[in-house]
Design a protein around this motif. Structure first.
Motif, PDB file in Angstrom:
ATOM      1  N   LYS A  20       7.241  22.694 -16.395  1.00 17.70           N
ATOM      2  CA  LYS A  20       7.924  23.149 -15.188  1.00 17.70           C
ATOM      3  C   LYS A  20       6.993  23.950 -14.277  1.00 17.70           C
ATOM      4  O   LYS A  20       7.073  23.849 -13.058  1.00 17.70           O
ATOM      5  N   HIS A  21       6.108  24.721 -14.873  1.00 19.91           N
ATOM      6  CA  HIS A  21       5.279  25.637 -14.101  1.00 19.91           C
ATOM      7  C   HIS A  21       3.853  25.145 -13.853  1.00 19.91           C
ATOM      8  O   HIS A  21       3.063  25.859 -13.243  1.00 19.91           O
ATOM      9  N   SER A  22       3.520  23.953 -14.294  1.00 23.76           N
ATOM     10  CA  SER A  22       2.166  23.466 -14.064  1.00 23.76           C
ATOM     11  C   SER A  22       2.036  22.975 -12.628  1.00 23.76           C
ATOM     12  O   SER A  22       2.927  22.316 -12.100  1.00 23.76           O
ATOM     13  N   GLN A  23       0.941  23.296 -11.998  1.00 23.38           N
ATOM     14  CA  GLN A  23       0.708  22.910 -10.608  1.00 23.38           C
ATOM     15  C   GLN A  23      -0.232  21.716 -10.499  1.00 23.38           C
ATOM     16  O   GLN A  23      -0.410  21.161  -9.431  1.00 23.38           O
TER      17      GLN A  23
END
Length: 49
Positions: A20-23
């Motif tokens: 969810k938080h990986s860019q």
């Protein structure tokens, strides 16, 4: 189990958090558009042959 080891459920939660938080990943819509464009280009090339 050691102090910081996670059970199966905890590992899944950590994996979901990082997804969810990986860019670094591109979003799904742009990937689908790229694949569609590649498919159409290959179809045009095969139709010309």
């Amino acid at each position: 189990m050691g102090k910081y080891q996670l059970d199966y459920k905890g590992m899944q939660q950590v994996e979901r958090f990082h997804e969810k938080h990986s860019q670094g990943k591109s979003d799904k819509k742009s990937r689908i558009q790229d694949l569609k464009a590649q498919f159409l280009e290959k179809a045009r090339q095969n139709a010309q042959k």
